[in-house]
Design a protein around this motif. Structure first.
Motif, PDB file in Angstrom:
ATOM      1  N   PHE A 130      35.524  36.771  59.412  1.00 10.46           N
ATOM      2  CA  PHE A 130      34.290  35.577  59.397  1.00 10.46           C
ATOM      3  C   PHE A 130      34.549  34.407  60.444  1.00 10.46           C
ATOM      4  O   PHE A 130      34.038  33.523  60.408  1.00 10.46           O
ATOM      5  N   GLU A 144      23.820  36.828  53.186  1.00 12.62           N
ATOM      6  CA  GLU A 144      24.431  37.831  54.336  1.00 12.62           C
ATOM      7  C   GLU A 144      25.626  38.557  53.330  1.00 12.62           C
ATOM      8  O   GLU A 144      25.734  39.830  53.473  1.00 12.62           O
ATOM      9  N   LEU A 145      26.045  37.826  52.628  1.00 15.02           N
ATOM     10  CA  LEU A 145      27.274  38.014  51.640  1.00 15.02           C
ATOM     11  C   LEU A 145      26.816  39.313  50.801  1.00 15.02           C
ATOM     12  O   LEU A 145      27.398  40.408  50.702  1.00 15.02           O
ATOM     13  N   GLN A 146      25.491  39.359  50.429  1.00 16.99           N
ATOM     14  CA  GLN A 146      24.876  40.444  49.491  1.00 16.99           C
ATOM     15  C   GLN A 146      24.860  41.604  50.481  1.00 16.99           C
ATOM     16  O   GLN A 146      24.805  42.772  49.733  1.00 16.99           O
ATOM     17  N   ASN A 168      33.773  41.090  45.923  1.00 20.67           N
ATOM     18  CA  ASN A 168      33.016  39.945  46.868  1.00 20.67           C
ATOM     19  C   ASN A 168      34.250  39.159  47.126  1.00 20.67           C
ATOM     20  O   ASN A 168      35.683  39.460  46.917  1.00 20.67           O
ATOM     21  N   ILE A 169      33.934  38.166  47.903  1.00 21.03           N
ATOM     22  CA  ILE A 169      35.247  37.360  48.315  1.00 21.03           C
ATOM     23  C   ILE A 169      35.740  36.802  47.251  1.00 21.03           C
ATOM     24  O   ILE A 169      35.306  36.262  46.243  1.00 21.03           O
ATOM     25  N   ASN A 345      34.721  29.240  46.279  1.00 21.92           N
ATOM     26  CA  ASN A 345      34.530  30.077  45.080  1.00 21.92           C
ATOM     27  C   ASN A 345      34.739  29.788  43.659  1.00 21.92           C
ATOM     28  O   ASN A 345      34.109  29.810  42.787  1.00 21.92           O
TER      29      ASN A 345
END
Ligand code: KG4
Ligand code: ZN
Length: 366
Positions: A130, A144-146, A168-169, A345
């Motif tokens: 990233f 975008e993460l999805q 996920n992150i 997060n």
């Protein structure tokens, strides 16, 4: 927020500064300054990293790297006021090397009265996809993460070879890893057997390329592809190194100059075949959306190309992410970014993070 990151887990002394924030619909990511001081020359005569030498060099280099990064960013009068958080690699890595960075970071946090967070080196490699170039801004939309996750990450370095299921992150599950040598270690030891330089990865890649260009008759026996058909996601590279050694010892010394590039080619093919095959197997079994590469070995062009071609042949091709070359090998920018994601997060109140709780952990598992 502005984060100053410190990385000393192996043989690169690195400090970086990153600006990152969470906006309404995206993450804003902007690398501001980065210095990486390599110890390659020091370790080259030994064909691998010597922990106590690494520690000695980090201790010498840290103040110099710090001064350079300060000069390249906000200047010495403003730096203290600008930095919001200090991030440091706590592990995994070589204990004598880790301790130098951790102690430097803790001292800085204490004297500047800044919060500090310890982060995992391998998660840093995973997130390095990233990172944009210095002074460029990346806006990473939450949507975008999805599209990216869940993903399979292949983390391959001098010390580690792991396949990680990334929900996920911040949510990771190691599904496979090497049972003995890491892929990078196999490149390094292979190069040593063939009398090529250190680090072995780039040296083998360069030599293999000579064979591709000359395209002379292929005269050597094929090396094994260890565990390529095993039902799990584990790897083993130490047998491959031994197979290379025995095959090399059987060659006529006078012919070695001519055969060198074929051996380098065959070693690179074998390692990359196994890495690609296992990663695709995991990606298909876990029905993920993407494949992510991280770590020093992912600088290897053959690995990237082979992965790309194999992905393209799948019925449902996966998205494919790999880091910019400057972020494949160890660097502190990935450590800054990881700290940012950790905080945003978990919605951590990072201002309470205190230096007294930070410790090096050489065997930290994700
Ligand atoms: O991630 P990294 O910088 O340090 C560790 O965390 O270990 O990875 C270093 C490893 C070394 O084993 C080196 O030989 C390998 O990455 N490497 C490569 C290439 N560039 C570096 N391996 C294959 N091909 C390359 N081009
Ligand atoms: Zn690394």
């Amino acid at each position: 927020m502005i984060i100053l990151g410190i990385e000393t887990s192996c043989d690169e002394t690195s400090i970086a500064i990153l600006e990152a924030k969470k906006e309404k619909a995206y993450f804003f990511i902007k690398p501001i300054a980065s210095v990486v001081s390599s110890q390659i020359k020091i370790h080259a005569p030994y064909g691998g990293v010597v922990p106590m030498l690494a520690s000695r060099e980090h201790t010498k280099n840290l103040p110099l790297v710090f001064r350079k990064v300060v000069q390249d960013s906000f200047d010495v009068k403003k730096i203290k006021q600008k930095i919001d958080l200090i991030a440091v690699t706590s592990g995994p890595g070589l204990m004598p090397a880790l301790l130098t960075g951790v102690n430097f970071a803790k001292t800085l946090a204490w004297s500047w009265r800044k919060p500090i967070i310890g982060v995992n080196h391998l998660e840093g490699h995973l997130l390095s996809v990233f990172l944009p170039e210095k002074n460029k801004i990346s806006l990473l939309p939450f949507q975008e993460l999805q599209k990216i996750f869940p993903a399979i990450a292949l983390i391959v370095s001098g010390g580690h070879t792991q396949l990680i299921y990334v929900k996920n992150i911040g949510h990771y599950q190691i599904i496979g890893e090497t049972l003995d040598d890491a892929a990078g270690e196999c490149f390094d030891k292979g190069a040593r057997i063939l009398g090529l330089g250190y680090p072995g990865g780039p040296a083998i890649a360069k030599e293999a390329e000579k064979y591709r260009i000359q395209n002379t008759e292929y005269r050597i026996q094929k090396l094994p592809r260890p565990m390529i058909d095993s039902k799990n996601y584990d790897f083993s590279f130490s047998g491959l190194k031994t197979a290379l050694l025995y095959a090399w010892q059987k060659t006529n010394k006078k012919e070695r100059k001519r055969l060198m590039s074929q051996f380098a080619f065959e070693l690179e093919e074998s390692i990359t075949d196994v890495l690609v095959h296992k990663t695709l197997q995991a990606a298909n079994d876990f029905k993920v959306k993407s494949i992510i590469l991280g770590g020093g070995v992912t600088a290897n062009q053959k690995l990237r190309l082979k992965m790309q071609e194999t992905i393209a042949q799948q019925k449902n091709p996966f998205n494919f992410y790999f880091p910019l070359l400057q972020y494949t090998t160890d660097n502190a920018m990935m450590i800054c970014l990881e700290a940012f994601f950790n905080i945003s997060n978990k919605k951590l109140n990072y201002k309470n993070l205190n230096w007294e709780k930070i410790n090096a952990d050489a065997n930290w598992r994700l």
